[in-house]
Scaffold this active site. Sequence first.
Site, short mmCIF file in Angstrom:
data_model
loop_
_atom_site.label_atom_id
_atom_site.label_comp_id
_atom_site.label_asym_id
_atom_site.label_seq_id
_atom_site.Cartn_x
_atom_site.Cartn_y
_atom_site.Cartn_z
N ASP B 72 -15.23 21.87 32.78
CA ASP B 72 -16.59 21.38 32.93
C ASP B 72 -17.11 20.70 31.67
O ASP B 72 -16.44 20.68 30.64
CB ASP B 72 -17.52 22.55 33.29
CG ASP B 72 -17.19 23.83 32.50
OD1 ASP B 72 -17.48 24.93 33.00
OD2 ASP B 72 -16.61 23.71 31.41
N ASP B 141 -22.92 36.06 36.13
CA ASP B 141 -23.29 36.02 37.54
C ASP B 141 -22.06 35.78 38.41
O ASP B 141 -22.19 35.37 39.56
CB ASP B 141 -24.35 34.95 37.80
CG ASP B 141 -23.88 33.55 37.41
OD1 ASP B 141 -24.66 32.59 37.54
OD2 ASP B 141 -22.71 33.41 36.96
N HIS B 143 -19.70 33.56 38.22
CA HIS B 143 -19.26 32.19 38.54
C HIS B 143 -17.97 31.84 37.81
O HIS B 143 -17.69 32.38 36.74
CB HIS B 143 -20.35 31.17 38.22
CG HIS B 143 -20.61 30.97 36.75
ND1 HIS B 143 -21.87 30.94 36.23
CD2 HIS B 143 -19.78 30.76 35.69
CE1 HIS B 143 -21.82 30.75 34.92
NE2 HIS B 143 -20.55 30.63 34.56
N GLU B 148 -21.94 27.99 40.43
CA GLU B 148 -22.98 29.03 40.46
C GLU B 148 -23.04 29.72 41.82
O GLU B 148 -22.53 29.20 42.81
CB GLU B 148 -24.33 28.38 40.14
CG GLU B 148 -24.34 27.56 38.86
CD GLU B 148 -24.31 28.40 37.60
OE1 GLU B 148 -23.39 29.24 37.46
OE2 GLU B 148 -25.20 28.24 36.75
#
Lengths: 400, 259
Positions: B72, B141, B143, B148
């Site tokens: 990313d 979280d 991911h 997400e």
Amino acid sequence: PRPTPRQPAAGLGRSVRREDLWVRGGRVVDPEKLFFDERRVADEQRDCGGRILAPGFIDVQINGGFGVDFSKATEDVGSGVALVARRLLSHGVTSFCPTLITSPPEIYHKVLPQIPVKSGGPHGAGVLAGVHLEGPFISREKRGAHPEAHLRSFEANAFHDVLATYGPLDNVRIVTLAPELGRSHEVIQALTARGICVSVGHSVADLQAAEQAVRSGASFITHLFNAMLPFHHRDPGIVGLLTSDQLPPGRCIFYGMIADGIHTNAAALRIAHRAHPQGLVLVTDAVPALGLGNGRHTLGQQEVEVDGLMAHVAGTKTLCGSIAPMDVCVRYFLQATGCSVETALEAASLHPAQLLGLDKHKGSLEFGADADFVVLDEALCVQATYISGELVWQAEDARP
Amino acid sequence: MRLVILDNYDLASEWAAKYICNRIIQFKPGQDRYFTLGLPTGSTPLGCYKKLIEYHKNGDLSFKYVKTFNMDEYVGLPRNHPESYHSYMWNNFFKHIDIDPNNAHILDGNAADLQAECDAFEKKIKDAGGIDLFVGGIGPDGHIAFNEPGSSLVSRTRLKTLAMDTILANAKYFDGDLSKVPTMALTVGVGTVMDAREVMILITGAHKAFALYKAIEEGVSHMWTVSAFQQHPRTIFVCDEDATLELRVKTVKYFKEVK
């Protein structure tokens, strides 16, 4: 032009970091940009063995060396300058301002045109931006080793007297004068307007006169403490400029220090450094006897006696310049002040470059700067000198 | 899956680095045979990168015939910004090894056409013959990359808006100033990583423990996108003791024995 990374520790910016130095076309380049934009790797790599790579030293006050006297009007001044330029490389100096002490007008007219600004290279250190003229517009009382017969004033015609004395100023970069002399402010302004750096020195000026000189454009103090009134708590004199609050906002006053262990007591050096660390500029104020050894030699119109690291006007106790090489001064400064390695190195590179307004390309190893640098061992002894990315000097034991 | 539990962060980093190193060497990469590696950023893989650099400097590992694809990159952050993933990869990895710059692929978060940039990235992976080993991390979280909670488990490389959890977690890299943290990023999809022949997820620290629990002890859910790898034929989770704090004792004992 080829990128050339060096390993490993380099002084990039204001701290010593563990990095490679990349050079192309004589300049320091950003390897990250090379990698992502141009997708290039290095053509050549040189292992510097974990040593420090620092910006090359810049000496803005040096009267000669190795038998050469810049104030002497020989038939071939150029070769003398070239000889000094070449020998200075072993001291880690990559740029310098040849300095002339108080001399008669004939000397200036003959010598100055023969010392043009010149880039450094394998032939020697560069004449950075021009010559330093120390005198003849200085105080009689504080002339030091300068010949009394050739002192002058510019009271009559101010800047015209200056031009008449020196001749064309094309090759001049710094002028040291005593601001208490009549009409000095006009002269300082006229010189500054021409891009010449004005330095106060060899003077009995009080603090107020010195501050006025700075407001008129002066930006340097020639060898702080020497040839000026001593610091007094009710009138600090020129020394007081270091902490003056009467200077134009944003202006930094620079001051030369001869850190050879002789011209300034270590405690005095520390006081100056602590009072105004940003402005400290290491200078050698070296005389022609630099690099020659003990005995009698010539400086300007006078005879000089050398003994170890000391040089006196023959037959007197008056010091007439140091013979400590720049790298010796850097090491002495480091040891005497207990400052960081970066601080010691910047005093001999970044600060003189800032004084002359050349810090965009000189005095640092930021991306875009000229690749003038020295390879130093842990003790800060010079192992190799590079100018524009080219090896121009190497210590004996480092040679293959 | 394989769950490899090491005592601490350093040992986990070393284990992961050795695994990558051995994979590359066993592959015997060459002129016409590149090893393709997917790479993460963040604080978790730093130790692993350091070890890989060490193996390279010792002469044990070369990246000459390795192609890398990062997961990313932030959108709108100048490439030379100290917090961009380009800067991260340069400073923490590329500048220390012998990879060919043409083989180091990172999404361009400043491309004129972001979706075209993503599509081109997918094509580059395809042209390279797919990814041999994709190394990733896990967010608090759950991911993977910037997929997400709520991301499709078959998603491809695309533009994503970052969740508040992620923005908060990243604030420490931007002087703690939330307004400075980028809100969008280009990311490989869950599907993109699932296509890799082998996947290795690095998870260290107690703050990741709950996410690890959700990822491997609960079901597959787009709310915890790492859980998708329960359906991948070859996935290894490498973690330290602290990351296992929310797992059942039974799970931990089993995998410690297996190792």
